[in-house]
Write an enzyme that holds these catalytic residues in place. Sequence first.
Site, PDB file in Angstrom:
ATOM      1  N   HIS A 141      -1.339   6.840  27.751  1.00  9.75           N
ATOM      2  CA  HIS A 141      -2.022   7.032  29.029  1.00  9.75           C
ATOM      3  C   HIS A 141      -2.630   5.709  29.466  1.00  9.75           C
ATOM      4  O   HIS A 141      -3.339   5.053  28.708  1.00  9.75           O
ATOM      5  CB  HIS A 141      -3.116   8.090  28.899  1.00  9.75           C
ATOM      6  N   GLY A 156      -8.523   3.434  29.343  1.00  9.28           N
ATOM      7  CA  GLY A 156      -9.903   3.874  29.530  1.00  9.28           C
ATOM      8  C   GLY A 156      -9.927   5.339  29.887  1.00  9.28           C
ATOM      9  O   GLY A 156      -8.888   5.983  30.075  1.00  9.28           O
ATOM     10  N   SER A 158     -10.234   8.855  31.792  1.00  9.74           N
ATOM     11  CA  SER A 158      -9.693   9.314  33.066  1.00  9.74           C
ATOM     12  C   SER A 158     -10.757   9.241  34.154  1.00  9.74           C
ATOM     13  O   SER A 158     -11.898   9.665  33.953  1.00  9.74           O
ATOM     14  CB  SER A 158      -9.190  10.759  32.916  1.00  9.74           C
ATOM     15  N   GLY A 159     -10.388   8.677  35.302  1.00  9.02           N
ATOM     16  CA  GLY A 159     -11.304   8.570  36.424  1.00  9.02           C
ATOM     17  C   GLY A 159     -12.192   7.349  36.420  1.00  9.02           C
ATOM     18  O   GLY A 159     -13.066   7.207  37.287  1.00  9.02           O
ATOM     19  N   GLY A 161     -11.302   4.283  37.018  1.00  2.25           N
ATOM     20  CA  GLY A 161     -10.952   3.338  38.069  1.00  2.25           C
ATOM     21  C   GLY A 161      -9.742   2.472  37.783  1.00  2.25           C
ATOM     22  O   GLY A 161      -9.546   1.439  38.433  1.00  2.25           O
ATOM     23  N   LYS A 162      -8.906   2.885  36.855  1.00  5.42           N
ATOM     24  CA  LYS A 162      -7.724   2.089  36.509  1.00  5.42           C
ATOM     25  C   LYS A 162      -6.755   2.000  37.689  1.00  5.42           C
ATOM     26  O   LYS A 162      -6.259   0.912  38.036  1.00  5.42           O
ATOM     27  CB  LYS A 162      -7.015   2.695  35.291  1.00  5.42           C
ATOM     28  N   SER A 163      -6.462   3.131  38.304  1.00  9.06           N
ATOM     29  CA  SER A 163      -5.514   3.141  39.428  1.00  9.06           C
ATOM     30  C   SER A 163      -6.077   2.397  40.634  1.00  9.06           C
ATOM     31  O   SER A 163      -5.343   1.697  41.338  1.00  9.06           O
ATOM     32  CB  SER A 163      -5.175   4.586  39.817  1.00  9.06           C
ATOM     33  N   ASP A 180      -0.524   6.025  35.078  1.00  7.87           N
ATOM     34  CA  ASP A 180      -0.830   7.270  34.370  1.00  7.87           C
ATOM     35  C   ASP A 180      -0.132   7.366  33.017  1.00  7.87           C
ATOM     36  O   ASP A 180      -0.784   7.548  31.998  1.00  7.87           O
ATOM     37  CB  ASP A 180      -0.502   8.502  35.218  1.00  7.87           C
ATOM     38  N   GLU A 205      -1.479   7.509  41.612  1.00 11.32           N
ATOM     39  CA  GLU A 205      -2.391   8.571  42.051  1.00 11.32           C
ATOM     40  C   GLU A 205      -3.769   7.997  42.332  1.00 11.32           C
ATOM     41  O   GLU A 205      -4.349   7.303  41.484  1.00 11.32           O
ATOM     42  CB  GLU A 205      -2.509   9.656  40.977  1.00 11.32           C
ATOM     43  N   ARG A 246     -20.230 -12.170  24.946  1.00 10.45           N
ATOM     44  CA  ARG A 246     -20.399 -12.983  26.146  1.00 10.45           C
ATOM     45  C   ARG A 246     -19.629 -14.297  26.075  1.00 10.45           C
ATOM     46  O   ARG A 246     -19.404 -14.936  27.105  1.00 10.45           O
ATOM     47  CB  ARG A 246     -21.892 -13.266  26.381  1.00 10.45           C
TER      48      ARG A 246
END
Length: 314
Positions: A141, A156, A158-159, A161-163, A180, A205, A246
Site C-alpha cells: 500500500h 504511511g 491511510s488519509g 496525504g500521500k495522494s 494506492d 484517488e 535533524r
Amino acid sequence: MDLYSVPLKQLVEEFRLEVTFAASDYDAIRLTVEDVARPGLQLAGYFDHFEPMRLQVMGNVEMSYLAKLTEAERAMIFDRLFSYKFPALLIARNIEPDRQCLEMAKKHDVTLLRSQEATSTIVSAIISYLKDALAPRITRHGVLVEVYGEGLLLIGDSGIGKSEAAVELLKRGHRLIADDAVEIRKISTSSLVGTAPSLIRNYIELRGIGIINVAKLFGMGAVKAENEVNLIVNIVPWKNQEVYDRLGLEEQFMDILGVKIPMNTIPITPGRNLAVILEVAAMNNRQRKMGYNAALEFTEQINQHFDDKMGQQL
C-alpha cells in the site's frame, strides 16, 4: 510474496515462434523457471542433473551433431530426451526438425517449436523476458512517483496525504507510477521495480473529489509504466514528544523482498510543503548515491571547528 508463471502460449506469441507440434496440453503448459537449457551432454546419453522444468533449446551445433548419427541413434536419443516431459523443445535458426524428432515429440506429447532467430539471440531474449515475468513480487500500500529520476515510494497511514502530495508533484512536472497499490518486483539482488496493477494504472484517488485519470487530466507525460524504487518515504503525523533526526546522520532502511532500500521518515504538520520536501529528499538521495553526504560533511566541519578552538586554547 506471490509465485508467478508464464503460459507457454504467451511466450510463443511474444517471440512469434512457429508451433511445429502442439501437445495435447499446450494451452495449459506454464513456465515456472527463468532459465532455459541447451541439451548437450544429454545428446550423448548423460542425463544426471537434467532439469526438465526448463524450456529446451537446440541450435546449429546440436542439430549438426545429430545429423551425423544414424536414424536409429537419433530416434533413441530423442525418445529418451522427450520422455522427461519438459515444457517444449525450441529449435533455432529455422532448422527443420527431422522425422525422428517429430515422431518422438508426438509419441511423448511434447510441444515442438521453431524460431528464425540465432540460438544465442533467442536464448538471451527468452531468459531476459522470463526473468522479468517470473521475478519475486509483492504488493504494498502506497504511492510510487518519479521525482528527478528517483523512484519515491510514499508510505504511511491511510488519509495522511500521500495522494495529495503526488498530485502536487504532478503539477511540478514529475510523474506518477502507481497510487494506492504498488506492485514491486525484485529484478536483481539489489534492485526493485514498482508498477501499478493494470486495473488501476494511471488512476489516483483524492478524498472529496474521487477518482481521476492522471494521463487525461495532466497529459501522458505525467505517467510512467514502471520505475525503480530508490527511496522509501514514510510520512507520519508530527508528535511533539517524538525526537526526530535533524542532521540526517541516522540512515534508515526498509527490507523488501530481501533488498534494503533507503528510507526517510518525514513528520508533517499543517503548513509544511510536503511536495518540496519530497523533491529535496529525491535530490539528496541521488547525491548520496553519487558519494556526497551533506550531513556527514557538515558534522566533519563542526568537529574540525571545535578541534581548532581547542587547539587555540591550548
